[in-house]
Design a protein around this motif. Structure first.
Motif, PDB file in Angstrom:
ATOM      1  N   GLN A 323       0.878  -1.138  -0.012  1.00 39.47           N
ATOM      2  CA  GLN A 323      -0.057  -0.085  -0.031  1.00 39.47           C
ATOM      3  C   GLN A 323       1.054   1.427  -0.241  1.00 39.47           C
ATOM      4  O   GLN A 323       0.420   2.345  -0.652  1.00 39.47           O
ATOM      5  N   LYS A 324       1.906   1.138   0.753  1.00 44.65           N
ATOM      6  CA  LYS A 324       2.879   2.387   0.596  1.00 44.65           C
ATOM      7  C   LYS A 324       3.445   2.598  -0.680  1.00 44.65           C
ATOM      8  O   LYS A 324       3.406   3.728  -1.250  1.00 44.65           O
ATOM      9  N   GLY A 325       3.650   1.429  -1.408  1.00 46.87           N
ATOM     10  CA  GLY A 325       4.183   1.639  -3.032  1.00 46.87           C
ATOM     11  C   GLY A 325       3.085   2.109  -3.800  1.00 46.87           C
ATOM     12  O   GLY A 325       3.168   2.863  -4.596  1.00 46.87           O
ATOM     13  N   ARG A 326       2.082   1.745  -3.488  1.00 46.54           N
ATOM     14  CA  ARG A 326       0.826   2.070  -4.507  1.00 46.54           C
ATOM     15  C   ARG A 326       0.421   3.406  -4.378  1.00 46.54           C
ATOM     16  O   ARG A 326       0.034   4.233  -5.263  1.00 46.54           O
ATOM     17  N   PHE A 327       0.442   4.080  -2.907  1.00 45.90           N
ATOM     18  CA  PHE A 327       0.313   5.554  -2.664  1.00 45.90           C
ATOM     19  C   PHE A 327       1.345   6.361  -3.421  1.00 45.90           C
ATOM     20  O   PHE A 327       1.063   7.207  -3.847  1.00 45.90           O
ATOM     21  N   THR A 328       2.474   5.728  -3.276  1.00 50.13           N
ATOM     22  CA  THR A 328       3.694   6.348  -3.924  1.00 50.13           C
ATOM     23  C   THR A 328       3.354   6.774  -5.354  1.00 50.13           C
ATOM     24  O   THR A 328       3.865   7.602  -5.960  1.00 50.13           O
ATOM     25  N   ALA A 329       3.079   5.456  -6.054  1.00 48.11           N
ATOM     26  CA  ALA A 329       2.895   5.502  -7.501  1.00 48.11           C
ATOM     27  C   ALA A 329       1.803   6.446  -7.699  1.00 48.11           C
ATOM     28  O   ALA A 329       1.680   7.150  -8.686  1.00 48.11           O
ATOM     29  N   ALA A 330       0.593   6.230  -6.927  1.00 48.82           N
ATOM     30  CA  ALA A 330      -0.492   6.972  -7.251  1.00 48.82           C
ATOM     31  C   ALA A 330      -0.072   8.727  -7.074  1.00 48.82           C
ATOM     32  O   ALA A 330      -0.465   9.577  -8.168  1.00 48.82           O
ATOM     33  N   TYR A 331       0.649   9.032  -6.256  1.00 41.23           N
ATOM     34  CA  TYR A 331       1.047  10.652  -6.235  1.00 41.23           C
ATOM     35  C   TYR A 331       1.906  10.875  -7.353  1.00 41.23           C
ATOM     36  O   TYR A 331       2.134  11.903  -7.693  1.00 41.23           O
ATOM     37  N   LEU A 332       2.767  10.157  -7.816  1.00 44.71           N
ATOM     38  CA  LEU A 332       3.846   9.946  -9.075  1.00 44.71           C
ATOM     39  C   LEU A 332       2.992  10.485 -10.215  1.00 44.71           C
ATOM     40  O   LEU A 332       3.113  11.470 -10.896  1.00 44.71           O
ATOM     41  N   GLY A 333       1.939   9.565 -10.228  1.00 43.73           N
ATOM     42  CA  GLY A 333       0.756   9.885 -11.425  1.00 43.73           C
ATOM     43  C   GLY A 333       0.226  11.345 -11.266  1.00 43.73           C
ATOM     44  O   GLY A 333      -0.078  11.931 -12.410  1.00 43.73           O
ATOM     45  N   ILE A 334      -0.307  11.460 -10.251  1.00 42.23           N
ATOM     46  CA  ILE A 334      -0.906  12.841 -10.031  1.00 42.23           C
ATOM     47  C   ILE A 334       0.024  13.753 -10.241  1.00 42.23           C
ATOM     48  O   ILE A 334      -0.328  14.955 -11.109  1.00 42.23           O
ATOM     49  N   GLY A 335       1.347  13.975  -9.975  1.00 41.47           N
ATOM     50  CA  GLY A 335       2.179  15.062 -10.185  1.00 41.47           C
ATOM     51  C   GLY A 335       2.618  15.144 -11.619  1.00 41.47           C
ATOM     52  O   GLY A 335       2.760  16.287 -12.103  1.00 41.47           O
ATOM     53  N   LEU A 336       2.522  13.981 -12.172  1.00 41.64           N
ATOM     54  CA  LEU A 336       2.743  13.946 -13.866  1.00 41.64           C
ATOM     55  C   LEU A 336       1.613  14.415 -14.660  1.00 41.64           C
ATOM     56  O   LEU A 336       1.360  14.331 -15.910  1.00 41.64           O
ATOM     57  N   GLY A 337       0.292  14.286 -14.057  1.00 38.28           N
ATOM     58  CA  GLY A 337      -0.656  14.562 -14.730  1.00 38.28           C
ATOM     59  C   GLY A 337      -1.346  13.419 -15.222  1.00 38.28           C
ATOM     60  O   GLY A 337      -1.992  13.424 -16.400  1.00 38.28           O
ATOM     61  N   SER A 338      -1.202  12.207 -14.768  1.00 37.03           N
ATOM     62  CA  SER A 338      -1.581  11.086 -15.420  1.00 37.03           C
ATOM     63  C   SER A 338      -3.044  10.972 -15.585  1.00 37.03           C
ATOM     64  O   SER A 338      -3.686  11.493 -14.846  1.00 37.03           O
ATOM     65  N   THR A 339      -3.484  10.228 -16.553  1.00 35.94           N
ATOM     66  CA  THR A 339      -5.075  10.147 -16.741  1.00 35.94           C
ATOM     67  C   THR A 339      -5.652   8.911 -16.160  1.00 35.94           C
ATOM     68  O   THR A 339      -6.684   8.772 -15.694  1.00 35.94           O
ATOM     69  N   SER A 340      -4.543   8.118 -15.558  1.00 36.53           N
ATOM     70  CA  SER A 340      -5.156   6.870 -14.869  1.00 36.53           C
ATOM     71  C   SER A 340      -4.236   6.481 -13.816  1.00 36.53           C
ATOM     72  O   SER A 340      -2.720   6.590 -13.948  1.00 36.53           O
ATOM     73  N   LEU A 341      -4.767   6.083 -12.674  1.00 32.55           N
ATOM     74  CA  LEU A 341      -3.819   5.668 -11.703  1.00 32.55           C
ATOM     75  C   LEU A 341      -3.720   4.202 -11.640  1.00 32.55           C
ATOM     76  O   LEU A 341      -3.396   3.485 -10.458  1.00 32.55           O
ATOM     77  N   GLY A 342      -3.981   3.569 -12.423  1.00 35.56           N
ATOM     78  CA  GLY A 342      -4.304   1.976 -12.389  1.00 35.56           C
ATOM     79  C   GLY A 342      -5.507   1.543 -11.790  1.00 35.56           C
ATOM     80  O   GLY A 342      -6.263   2.255 -11.234  1.00 35.56           O
TER      81      GLY A 342
END
Length: 342
Positions: A323-342
């Motif tokens: 879950q720590k890794g998944r939250f990290t990936a989510a915030y990385l996606g948000i910072g990059l403006g990703s359209t999907s967080l998986g």
């Protein structure tokens, strides 16, 4: 994909657009409890069943179940990666089917094959699903699921295996508590200065992610985290053993101290960033590998960060790292403006 903008991680309006994905991450513990309360009576009823000759697991996270059971399971255990079943499976064997969504064609085929051969079946799936229908027989136990969460289905199956005297005890409540702890610390309402998931996301903003976990379960979590990083970045995030990651780190050229971050394209030659998943495994070989990786990072000027889960039972620590890794990936996606967080 846009350049990374760390201000997006504390912007309430931006975070609101990702509310559904972040809420699903935060509700992991609640889903575990909900599934357990709905299925516990069925699971406890398995206590009187006879021991099978062998166990075959199919479906999402079959290898996670193998990682938990291999050290203690008193009968042969196989995590089967393909459609159908091994040719030797028969009435003396137990087939485990994890089908949290209930409509996977490969799992339906495996369920049909297990039923045809007369094998005992324990299936974690929605009651009104195609795979549950095809698995129905006098030798089948359906452990009902409702949330569509593969992790919850795995926890229920592991609890069932304990009742069958095939696996270690499982405290779904403690695993859910671990997920809740991560959700609280990594909440979007915790700002960047105090939120470890947001901080590591910033460190990986322009990097090529490398993920390593030393124990068997930490390595399983690492593969999941690397997959989440690939989804949000489109980069070849690599999860591998220490030897393979060492080769990547040692091949990295020293950083150019005169590089202009405003003129040079950071995507042209991304530097690796190592993320170590530390579940507190104290084995000497794990400690040596971690020390060697950190030393290599220091020599080659490669950044390394850690996600830690030092306390609790094995599955709780696994879920905490995941879950720590998944939250990290989510915030990385948000910072990059990703359209999907998986």
């Amino acid at each position: 994909m846009a350049d990374f903008d760390d201000s997006r991680l504390d912007d309430r309006e931006v975070l609101l657009t990702y509310d559904a994905a972040l809420r699903r991450l935060a509700e992991c513990g609640a889903r575990l409890r909900s599934e357990w309360y709905g299925a516990s009576a069925t699971i406890f009823a398995l206590a009187e069943a006879d021991r099978p000759r062998a166990v075959i697991a199919v479906g999402t996270d079959a290898r996670l179940i193998r990682a938990v059971l291999e050290p203690v399971c008193p009968v042969p255990f196989v995590a089967w990666p393909r459609q159908g079943l091994p040719g030797w499976v028969g009435p003396l064997d137990l087939v485990l089917i994890m089908a949290s969504e209930g409509s996977d064609a490969a799992l339906i085929e495996s369920a049909q094959e297990a039923t045809r051969r007369g094998a005992r079946i324990v299936i974690a799936a929605p009651e009104a699903s195609s795979v549950a229908e095809f698995a129905a027989s006098r030798s089948t136990t359906l452990v009902p699921t409702t949330t569509g969460d593969p992790l919850a289905a795995v926890m229920l199956m592991l609890a069932a295996l304990h009742e069958l005297r095939l696996g270690p005890p499982v405290s779904v409540e403690s695993v859910a508590d671990a997920a809740d702890m991560v959700a609280e610390a990594s909440s979007p309402f915790v700002d960047l200065s105090a939120n470890p998931a947001k901080g590591i996301a910033c460190a990986m903003a322009d990097a090529q992610p490398l993920v390593w976990g030393g124990s068997v379960l930490a390595a399983r979590a690492g593969r999941r985290v690397a997959g989440a990083l690939r989804v949000v970045t489109g980069r070849a995030a690599l999860s591998a053993d220490a030897h393979d990651l060492m080769a990547v780190i040692e091949a990295t050229e020293p950083a150019d101290p005169f590089a202009d971050p405003f003129e040079d394209d950071p995507s042209a030659d991304r530097r690796p960033c190592l993320l170590i998943l530390d579940d507190g495994d104290a084995h000497a070989d794990v400690s040596r590998a971690a020390a060697a990786l950190r030393a290599a990072c220091s020599r080659r000027d490669v950044r390394s960060d850690s996600l830690e889960a030092p306390e609790g039972e094995d599955l709780a620590r696994y879920v905490m790292l995941l879950q720590k890794g998944r939250f990290t990936a989510a915030y990385l996606g948000i910072g990059l403006g990703s359209t999907s967080l998986g």
